[in-house]
Design an enzyme around this catalytic site. Structure first.
Site, short mmCIF file in Angstrom:
data_model
loop_
_atom_site.label_atom_id
_atom_site.label_comp_id
_atom_site.label_asym_id
_atom_site.label_seq_id
_atom_site.Cartn_x
_atom_site.Cartn_y
_atom_site.Cartn_z
N GLU A 191 44.66 -24.34 -56.16
CA GLU A 191 44.06 -23.09 -56.65
C GLU A 191 44.47 -21.89 -55.79
OE1 GLU A 191 39.71 -22.61 -56.34
OE2 GLU A 191 39.70 -24.27 -54.92
N HIS A 234 38.85 -25.60 -59.46
CA HIS A 234 38.12 -25.64 -58.20
C HIS A 234 37.34 -26.93 -58.07
CE1 HIS A 234 36.16 -23.95 -54.72
NE2 HIS A 234 34.99 -24.33 -55.22
N CYS A 275 65.95 -41.84 -51.61
CA CYS A 275 64.65 -41.31 -52.03
C CYS A 275 63.56 -42.37 -52.21
CB CYS A 275 64.75 -40.59 -53.38
SG CYS A 275 66.39 -40.07 -53.90
N CYS A 302 69.97 -43.24 -53.96
CA CYS A 302 68.58 -42.89 -54.20
C CYS A 302 67.71 -44.14 -54.31
CB CYS A 302 68.47 -42.04 -55.47
SG CYS A 302 66.78 -41.66 -55.90
N TYR A 312 66.37 -32.56 -43.66
CA TYR A 312 65.18 -33.21 -44.22
C TYR A 312 65.11 -34.68 -43.87
CZ TYR A 312 67.66 -35.33 -48.26
OH TYR A 312 68.47 -36.09 -49.07
N LYS A 343 62.59 -44.52 -49.09
CA LYS A 343 62.07 -43.53 -48.13
C LYS A 343 60.63 -43.13 -48.50
CE LYS A 343 62.27 -39.47 -49.05
NZ LYS A 343 63.13 -38.33 -49.14
N GLU A 347 61.94 -36.26 -42.05
CA GLU A 347 61.15 -37.27 -42.77
C GLU A 347 61.02 -38.55 -41.95
OE1 GLU A 347 62.06 -35.86 -47.37
OE2 GLU A 347 63.26 -37.48 -46.53
P1 FAD Z 1 74.96 -42.13 -55.17
O1 FAD Z 1 73.60 -42.33 -55.70
O2 FAD Z 1 75.13 -42.13 -53.70
O3 FAD Z 1 75.88 -43.24 -55.82
C1 FAD Z 1 77.22 -43.38 -55.48
C2 FAD Z 1 77.60 -44.85 -55.59
O4 FAD Z 1 79.03 -44.97 -55.58
C3 FAD Z 1 77.10 -45.70 -54.42
O5 FAD Z 1 76.30 -46.74 -54.90
C4 FAD Z 1 78.38 -46.21 -53.76
O6 FAD Z 1 78.24 -47.53 -53.27
C5 FAD Z 1 79.36 -46.17 -54.91
N1 FAD Z 1 80.78 -46.07 -54.54
C6 FAD Z 1 81.34 -45.21 -53.63
N2 FAD Z 1 82.68 -45.37 -53.64
C7 FAD Z 1 82.98 -46.34 -54.54
C8 FAD Z 1 84.19 -46.92 -55.01
N3 FAD Z 1 85.38 -46.52 -54.55
N4 FAD Z 1 84.12 -47.90 -55.94
C9 FAD Z 1 82.91 -48.31 -56.43
N5 FAD Z 1 81.74 -47.78 -56.03
C10 FAD Z 1 81.77 -46.79 -55.11
N6 FAD Z 1 67.37 -36.87 -53.16
C11 FAD Z 1 66.27 -36.39 -53.79
O7 FAD Z 1 66.40 -35.77 -54.85
N7 FAD Z 1 65.01 -36.60 -53.27
C12 FAD Z 1 64.80 -37.31 -52.12
O8 FAD Z 1 63.67 -37.48 -51.69
C13 FAD Z 1 65.95 -37.83 -51.45
N8 FAD Z 1 65.79 -38.56 -50.34
C14 FAD Z 1 66.89 -39.10 -49.73
C15 FAD Z 1 66.69 -39.87 -48.59
C16 FAD Z 1 67.78 -40.42 -47.96
C17 FAD Z 1 67.55 -41.27 -46.72
C18 FAD Z 1 69.09 -40.22 -48.47
C19 FAD Z 1 70.28 -40.84 -47.79
C20 FAD Z 1 69.29 -39.47 -49.62
C21 FAD Z 1 68.20 -38.90 -50.26
N9 FAD Z 1 68.34 -38.11 -51.39
C22 FAD Z 1 67.23 -37.59 -52.01
C23 FAD Z 1 69.69 -37.76 -51.94
C24 FAD Z 1 70.04 -38.63 -53.13
O9 FAD Z 1 69.94 -39.99 -52.77
C25 FAD Z 1 71.44 -38.30 -53.61
O10 FAD Z 1 71.53 -36.92 -53.87
C26 FAD Z 1 71.82 -39.05 -54.88
O11 FAD Z 1 71.72 -40.44 -54.72
C27 FAD Z 1 73.24 -38.67 -55.32
O12 FAD Z 1 73.61 -39.40 -56.44
P2 FAD Z 1 75.15 -39.69 -56.75
O13 FAD Z 1 75.18 -40.29 -58.11
O14 FAD Z 1 75.95 -38.51 -56.47
O15 FAD Z 1 75.59 -40.78 -55.66
#
Ligand code: FAD
Length: 451
Positions: free
Chosen positions: A445, A440, A50, A45, A180, A53, A184
């Protein structure tokens, strides 16, 4: 609380939206917490989702605003767009946010390992450096990554990960996908002057959104010059001597693009995590299977966020992380996250926002419904001479007057939806909306004036 049998009470793998919240809250409850991140603290994110973006969406919108400004009396001479400047400003702010995320965890006493982690045995984690640590609980919060379809030359394609770092705005970009992220980025690049083509396997974009909104976005996107190729797949992508990409889609002639971006969904990050070492069960989409408390089939291993593929959104990952940490380490009763009625948005041009059932879903589930609709031209568009209409839809359960869905495509729709979603979640009725006096003149609205 401290169980000295283990090095830590909690080890979180992945410091993204879910992992950060869970680690911080668990530490706040007195747990000894460590967390590992293989790329950059903050996760998708903050680093490549997010946040950057949305910054690009803001940047892109100026293209229209500067045109519209003329009918509002402004003369703008010599306007030009500098992608590198925007890209670097965005990246600078991402660096700042990454620092803040690290600081917050430091301030809560969370030990951060900036390296990859793998589960190598019961309660045991091995870091890329070879260091082995043990933890009473393990939280998998490794997120998801872009899905890359298998076709000849797919190594020449980029994903959203690379889109933030391009050297220049591509003159011609082919974006694969109908979700999306595809829509986007189509809007973003189109506003920056690229000739954008979307290629999609089916003939539907934004499948989970109400059909009327999807049609409206499609119509506006076409008017803005975005091209759509439906029911098609890649045959090949070939890199030519001048660096351009020769693309063959099924049912289409070969065409040349400067970039091909794949946005065909995101798959859970489970590879190399060592799940097989401890027998963590996976679902059919490769997601980690969890119960309502985010617990896997292994008693001391939990998983939150995109890796569980419940709802792939940041606020959902954060809630799951919070609920896990409170339930396992907090003083209160365990609780679970309510995954119903989650509002969402598409930051397209114009944006879409929705909560609850689409008209189709409501007809299938409830049978008797009432649909209220407002199809309007925002005042700003009228003055600007922009022939772009907004559409709001409200779906009401005819049996009890309860609003079961709101759907909008119009400027600022996501901002308005955040408040409207409270009403839907609180099961308010159409009569409650009717009883509310309008502000308004606003676009919002329309929500209380639907007849
Ligand atoms: P992440 O935030 O992906 O974090 C996981 C982390 O784990 C990563 O940093 C990765 O490097 C790390 N990792 C993986 N494997 C290992 C390992 N073995 N050892 C150590 N580290 C590891 N969501 C919204 O709500 N609104 C939006 O507008 C939106 N826009 C988006 C736009 C784009 C282009 C993308 C790709 C996603 C978007 N999302 C949006 C989705 C949102 O980013 C994810 O839903 C969110 O980040 C999920 O969080 P998470 O904690 O599950 O994983």
């Amino acid at each position: 609380m401290a169980d000295t049998q283990y090095d830590f009470d909690l080890f979180t793998i992945g410091i993204g939206s879910g992992g950060t919240r869970a680690s911080r809250i668990a530490a706040g409850h007195g747990a000894r917490v460590a967390a590992a991140e293989e790329y950059r603290v903050g996760g998708t994110c903050v680093i490549r989702g997010c946040v950057p973006k949305k910054m690009l969406v803001y940047g892109a919108h100026f293209a229209e605003d500067l045109v519209d400004a003329q009918n509002f009396g402004w003369t703008i001479e010599g306007k030009s767009f500098d992608w590198v400047k925007l890209r670097d400003h965005v990246q600078k702010d991402i660096d700042r946010l990454e620092g803040l995320y690290g600081e917050t965890l430091d301030n809560h006493g969370v030990t951060i390992f900036r390296e990859r982690a793998e589960i190598t045995g019961p309660h045991e984690i091995t870091l890329a450096s070879g260091k082995v640590v043990t933890a009473k609980y393990i939280l998998i919060a490794t997120g998801a990554r872009p899905h890359m379809p298998d076709f000849e030359g797919n190594e020449h394609a980029i994903t959203s990960n690379e889109a933030f770092h391009l050297d220049e705005v591509p003159k011609r970009i082919l974006i694969a996908g109908g979700g999306y992220i595809a829509n986007e980025f189509a809007g973003i690049f189109n506003e920056f002057g690229s000739k954008v083509t979307i290629a999609n396997r089916s003939d539907v974009i934004l499948r989970s959104y109400d059909a009327a909104l999807r049609d409206r976005l499609l119509q506006i996107s076409l008017t803005k010059g975005i091209e759509f190729c439906f029911n098609t797949e890649f045959e090949y992508v070939k890199k030519q001597e001048d660096g351009t990409l020769l693309v063959k889609l099924t049912g289409h002639e070969e065409r040349v693009f400067d970039q091909v971006m794949i946005a065909t969904g995101r798959v859970p990050n489970i590879e190399g995590l060592g799940l097989e070492n401890v027998g963590v069960e996976l679902g059919d989409r490769g997601q980690i299977k969890v119960d309502e408390f985010s617990k896997t089939n292994v008693d001391y291993i939990y998983a939150v966020g995109d890796v569980t593929d419940r709802v792939q959104l940041t606020p959902v990952a954060i809630r799951e992380g919070q609920a896990f940490a409170d339930s396992v380490f907090g003083p209160g009763e365990p609780y679970s996250v309510d995954h119903s009625c989650i509002p969402s948005a598409v930051f397209s041009h114009p944006p879409i926002a929705a909560v609850g059932m689409t008209e189709g879903e409501a007809r299938n589930h409830l049978g008797s419904i009432k649909v209220f609709q407002s199809d309007f031209r925002p005042m700003k568009n009228v003055v600007a001479g922009r022939n772009e209409r907004g559409l709001y839809k409200m779906i009401v359960d005819a049996a009890n007057d309860r609003i079961v869905g709101i759907h909008m495509i119009a400027p600022e729709a996501p901002e308005i939806m955040q408040a409207a979603a409270i009403a839907v979640k609180a099961k308010l009725t159409k009569a409650d909306f009717d009883a509310t006096v309008a502000i308004h003149p606003t676009m919002a609205e329309e929500l209380v004036l639907m007849k």
